[in-house]
Design a protein around this motif. Structure first.
Motif, short mmCIF file in Angstrom:
data_model
loop_
_atom_site.label_atom_id
_atom_site.label_comp_id
_atom_site.label_asym_id
_atom_site.label_seq_id
_atom_site.Cartn_x
_atom_site.Cartn_y
_atom_site.Cartn_z
N ARG A 128 0.88 -1.24 0.23
CA ARG A 128 0.00 -0.19 -0.18
C ARG A 128 0.91 1.38 -0.10
O ARG A 128 0.28 2.39 -0.47
N ASN A 129 2.07 1.00 0.79
CA ASN A 129 2.68 2.48 0.90
C ASN A 129 3.45 2.86 -0.43
O ASN A 129 3.62 3.98 -0.78
N ARG A 130 3.78 1.93 -1.70
CA ARG A 130 4.27 2.36 -2.84
C ARG A 130 2.97 3.06 -3.58
O ARG A 130 3.75 3.70 -4.60
N TYR A 131 1.89 3.19 -2.98
CA TYR A 131 0.84 3.77 -4.03
C TYR A 131 0.44 5.07 -3.28
O TYR A 131 -0.19 5.88 -3.84
N LYS A 132 1.14 5.33 -2.03
CA LYS A 132 0.81 6.73 -1.33
C LYS A 132 1.38 7.79 -1.83
O LYS A 132 2.35 7.85 -2.49
N ASN A 133 0.88 8.85 -1.60
CA ASN A 133 1.49 10.10 -1.94
C ASN A 133 2.77 10.43 -1.12
O ASN A 133 2.82 10.76 0.07
N ARG A 134 3.89 10.52 -1.68
CA ARG A 134 5.18 10.59 -1.24
C ARG A 134 5.26 12.11 -0.94
O ARG A 134 6.30 12.47 -0.31
N THR A 135 4.40 12.80 -1.17
CA THR A 135 4.66 14.33 -1.00
C THR A 135 4.58 14.61 0.65
O THR A 135 4.85 15.53 1.11
N LEU A 136 3.71 13.80 1.23
CA LEU A 136 3.62 13.69 2.76
C LEU A 136 4.75 13.35 3.46
O LEU A 136 5.57 12.59 3.16
N ARG A 315 -8.67 3.50 -0.78
CA ARG A 315 -9.02 3.05 -1.94
C ARG A 315 -8.43 1.85 -2.50
O ARG A 315 -8.74 1.37 -3.41
N PHE A 316 -7.75 1.26 -1.64
CA PHE A 316 -7.07 -0.02 -1.88
C PHE A 316 -7.92 -0.93 -1.09
O PHE A 316 -7.29 -1.60 -0.17
N ARG A 317 -9.16 -1.23 -1.43
CA ARG A 317 -9.97 -2.02 -0.59
C ARG A 317 -9.60 -3.51 -0.81
O ARG A 317 -9.67 -4.18 0.46
N GLU A 318 -9.13 -3.88 -1.63
CA GLU A 318 -8.77 -5.41 -1.89
C GLU A 318 -7.66 -5.47 -1.00
O GLU A 318 -7.61 -6.60 -0.12
#
Length: 416
Positions: A128-136, A315-318
């Motif tokens: 999941r972290n790979r899809y997160k907004n890295r600007t945070l 958003r990553f329900r699965e």
């Protein structure tokens, strides 16, 4: 029961200064921007005062004893409340540390199953972290620190803002009380100066009147002149002078008694504010370490980023469903092994498979326990001094012993 029934346990705290009342600093107003622009002189005044020491009362009139005992009782009740809160939090941390020991003792097939579940959880989280907004800017470590307390974080942020505002108000109170005490002590010196002047004046007048009497006697025998009127005039002068000096002395005595009462009130307020200050600082420091934040503003910023990240993760329900399944398996396995707070380990699965993470968690918990122990010890020491002060007041005025003990019993019944 109440604090009075436990006073014998604190008799050995003889090095504690006498404790007075807890200050009423509840009316806190003004915006956070105004508080952030407070003068630096307030902080310097706070640093000059020994906040871990209680100040002693001056000798007081017997009528003040009831008020002083009530103030001491209220102060001891505040100490009991602080001790109770710290002990509850201490028990929670102790429970967490006990759970860590139980996890370390899991072995065999259950250990393998536990490690596999934790690896699945860590892998799913990394995915999941790979899809997160890295600007945070919020880190994974900060996320793990927030997740066990997610439901309480909004309230904790409000409490921290309130505590910081309260800290500014307490610092202002300390500064004002210090100035007030200085003015009262200056007034004391002025009254003492007046009293000394009256003594000197009385000595001079006495010497003058005696000299006049001697002179009149010499004149009478030497010149045989009628000295009745000079005698009467001298007697009148002596009477008027004595009356004036007596009235002024009584006025100075009354002013000194009134000043002593004001000083005692200021000392009591200062002692109460010191307790509030130390406890508030300890609470702020503990919460900053607990949540790994610098202050309330930093806490709020990290919380906002935390919320954004959590929202994006939905958003990553699965992925989340798989993660929830493994979390349930982990919680179930931990419960079977007697872990009391099994829910929090779903967000700290990495610690179960990585000894370094577990060591870090232990370190945080141990630091928290040390802070709480210091908080408990401080309040127990101050409380011991308060109980000692009550004992001294009761012993000093045995004729008021029953009345003072009734006040103590009244507060004991309320606190029970």
């Amino acid at each position: 029961m109440a604090f009075w029934n436990r006073k014998k346990k604190t008799k050995n705290a003889d090095n504690t200064d006498n404790l007075a009342n807890t200050a009423n600093t509840e009316n806190i107003s003004g915006s956070r921007q105004q508080e952030n622009t407070r003068a630096g002189s307030v902080e310097s005044v706070v640093e000059e005062i020994a906040l871990d020491q209680q100040e002693k009362f001056s000798s007081v009139d017997r009528k003040d004893q009831k008020r002083l005992v009530r103030e001491c009782c209220e102060s001891a009740m505040e100490n009991d409340r602080q001790i109770s809160e710290a002990k509850k939090e201490y028990e929670k941390i102790t429970s967490h540390l006990s759970d860590i020991q139980k996890i370390d003792r899991i072995s065999g097939t259950e250990r393998k199953e536990l490690v596999d579940i934790c690896k699945n959880i860590v892998n799913l989280v990394n995915e999941r972290n790979r899809y997160k907004n890295r600007t945070l800017t919020i880190t994974e470590a900060q996320m793990r620190r927030f997740e066990p307390y997610e439901e309480d974080l909004v309230d904790e942020i409000k409490k921290m803002y309130s505590a910081e505002s309260y800290q500014k108000a307490i610092e202002s109170d300390i500064s004002n009380l210090k100035k007030e005490k200085e003015l009262l002590y200056h007034e004391q010196r002025e009254i003492l100066g007046k009293q000394n002047s009256l003594k000197s004046m009385a000595k001079v007048l006495s010497a003058l009147i005696i000299s006049l009497f001697v002179l009149f006697i010499v004149i009478y025998y030497a010149l045989e002149v009628d000295m009745t009127l000079p005698y009467l005039g001298t007697v009148l002068l002596a009477a008027v002078s004595a009356t004036v000096i007596f009235l002024e002395a009584n006025k100075n005595k009354h002013d000194m008694l009134l000043n002593d009462r004001k000083v005692n009130k200021a000392v009591g307020l200062m002692n109460r504010v010191k307790i509030k200050y130390v406890n508030n600082v300890n609470m702020l420091s503990y919460n900053c370490e607990k949540f790994s934040v610098k202050n309330a503003k930093d806490f709020e910023q990290k919380w906002n980023e935390y919320c954004k990240m959590k929202e994006y993760e939905r958003r990553f329900r699965e992925n989340t469903e798989k993660l929830n399944f493994n979390n349930e398996c982990l919680i179930s396995l931990l419960r079977e092994n007697g872990i009391a707070d099994s829910d929090i380990w779903a967000s700290q699965a990495l610690a179960i498979i990585d000894e370094r993470e577990m060591v870090e968690i232990r370190h945080v918990f141990n630091q928290g326990r040390q802070r709480l122990r210091e908080r408990i010890e401080y309040n127990e020491t101050v409380k011991a001094g308060t109980v000692k002060q009550i004992d001294e007041l009761i012993t000093k005025y045995p004729d008021m012993q029953n009345e003072l003990l009734d006040i103590v019993k009244e507060y004991s019944a309320v606190h029970a």
